[in-house]
Design an enzyme around this catalytic site. Structure first.
Site, PDB file in Angstrom:
ATOM      1  N   GLU A   1      19.271  84.147  69.166  1.00  0.00           N
ATOM      2  CA  GLU A   1      20.989  83.890  69.102  1.00  0.00           C
ATOM      3  C   GLU A   1      21.463  84.052  70.771  1.00  0.00           C
ATOM      4  O   GLU A   1      22.491  83.146  70.750  1.00  0.00           O
ATOM      5  CB  GLU A   1      21.261  85.503  68.885  1.00  0.00           C
ATOM      6  CG  GLU A   1      20.884  85.708  67.136  1.00  0.00           C
ATOM      7  CD  GLU A   1      21.040  87.190  66.829  1.00  0.00           C
ATOM      8  OE1 GLU A   1      21.000  87.484  65.517  1.00  0.00           O
ATOM      9  OE2 GLU A   1      21.036  87.884  67.795  1.00  0.00           O
TER      10      GLU A   1
ATOM     11  N   HIS B   1      16.525  93.027  59.558  1.00  0.00           N
ATOM     12  CA  HIS B   1      16.517  92.747  60.975  1.00  0.00           C
ATOM     13  C   HIS B   1      15.655  94.113  61.585  1.00  0.00           C
ATOM     14  O   HIS B   1      15.977  95.242  61.105  1.00  0.00           O
ATOM     15  CB  HIS B   1      17.854  92.750  61.419  1.00  0.00           C
ATOM     16  CG  HIS B   1      17.801  92.327  62.938  1.00  0.00           C
ATOM     17  ND1 HIS B   1      16.721  91.447  63.576  1.00  0.00           N
ATOM     18  CD2 HIS B   1      18.685  92.750  64.297  1.00  0.00           C
ATOM     19  CE1 HIS B   1      17.082  91.540  65.026  1.00  0.00           C
ATOM     20  NE2 HIS B   1      17.994  92.218  65.057  1.00  0.00           N
TER      21      HIS B   1
END
Length: 331
Positions: A195, A108
């Site tokens: 998200e 990430h």
């Protein structure tokens, strides 16, 4: 259409003679480490001594070690701890173990994109990001498949960062499904937005809002749970396999008509405007600054919100119903 890379585009020889250190044997770490080892690569793992992850690593046949030791003995260091821990661990344990021509990996891009980790210029910095949880990454690998991955190059000091990244993706099974090249900025910003607005924040709040609406109208919470939460998996599975249009072909015409005529009343122009606002907060770094400050303060807002939402009636209802669903334990 963006280029996808597959098994034939990657060569594990790019990793031969190199040791890979997996820092953090958690959600992603356990899967990536085991897949790499099963692909014939030299892997060491690190986690906190005596922690559940440390014990899990030993059970899986590894000899876990401190992060500093793992980084020192490896040429490729993959940092897979939680985002909020990475900068501290990097500075205190990993940075001094990096040598010229080493590779620093992430799954990430948060800490690189927002400047929390500033690697030395004489190393490659890249990202291989599986688009799914570690449990699925491991399962699909063992089944002979894989899950798609994203590949990004931040620094290409050696000139071979892309080859290393593709080989790493192949080692964890990603090239079996396909690897899409991106940038740290694109992965980080789209991941955070997804998200917040859809996958976690949007869906969770939509579920709770539907549940609350039915319960407040006098319907049984158990029935509301089934209609607004439990059956969501059935719909998501259809979308995952065949897309939204494919899902609509497989539900009743009543459900499809309700979808087509009512969905836009829930996700209306005001909601879309708020999504654009959230995206701007991500792009500008406003969310990153807020999250970094929250961690520095000991996560008071995070912990308070977490406790509040954990006490929602849908959680109590779900716990009771799931004890009756014996098949869930088998899954």
């Amino acid at each position: 259409m963006a280029k996808m890379y597959y098994d034939q585009d990657a060569d594990l020889k790019a990793l031969k003679g190199k040791r890979i250190a997996i820092i953090g044997y958690g959600i992603q770490g356990h899967a990536q480490a085991q897949n790499l080892r099963d692909s014939g690569l030299d892997v060491v793992v690190s986690d906190v001594n005596g922690s559940p992850n440390w014990k899990r690593a030993k059970k899986d046949g590894f000899t876990p070690m401190p992060a500093a030791e793992a980084a020192q003995c490896a040429e490729i260091v993959q940092i897979l701890t939680q985002d909020d821990l990475q900068a501290r661990i990097y500075e205190s344990e990993i940075k001094s173990g990096l040598n010229k021509n080493d590779a620093l990996l992430f799954s990430h891009g948060f800490n690189i994109h927002f400047g929390q980790i500033l690697p030395p210029l004489e190393v490659d910095v890249l990202m291989v990001a599986p688009k799914g949880p570690g449990s699925l990454l491991r399962k699909t690998y063992l089944d002979g498949g894989g899950i798609p991955c994203l590949l990004a190059i931040h620094q290409n000091y050696t000139g071979g960062a892309k080859e290393v990244g593709l080989a790493y993706a192949k080692g964890i099974g990603g090239t079996r499904a396909g690897v899409l090249e991106t940038t740290f900025a694109e992965e980080t910003e789209t991941d955070l937005f997804g998200e917040q607005a859809v996958l976690c924040g949007g869906v969770s709040e939509l579920i709770r809002a539907g549940f609350d609406t039915l319960v407040e109208a006098g319907y049984q919470p158990e029935v509301a749970y089934f209609e607004c939460l439990h059956e969501l998996k059935l719909i998501v599975d259809l979308i995952h396999k065949d897309g939204i249009a494919g899902m609509r072909r497989q539900v009743s015409t009543t459900a499809k008509y309700g979808d087509l005529t009512r969905g836009k009343r829930i996700i209306d122009d005001e909601t879309r405007a708020e999504m654009k606002k959230i995206l701007k907060e991500v792009q500008s770094g406003e969310f990153a600054r807020e999250w970094i400050s929250e961690n520095m303060a000991g996560k008071p807002v995070f912990n308070a919100l977490d406790r509040t939402d954990a006490g929602h009636k849908i959680e109590e209802t779900g716990r009771k119903l799931r004890t009756l669903m014996k098949w869930l334990k088998k899954e």
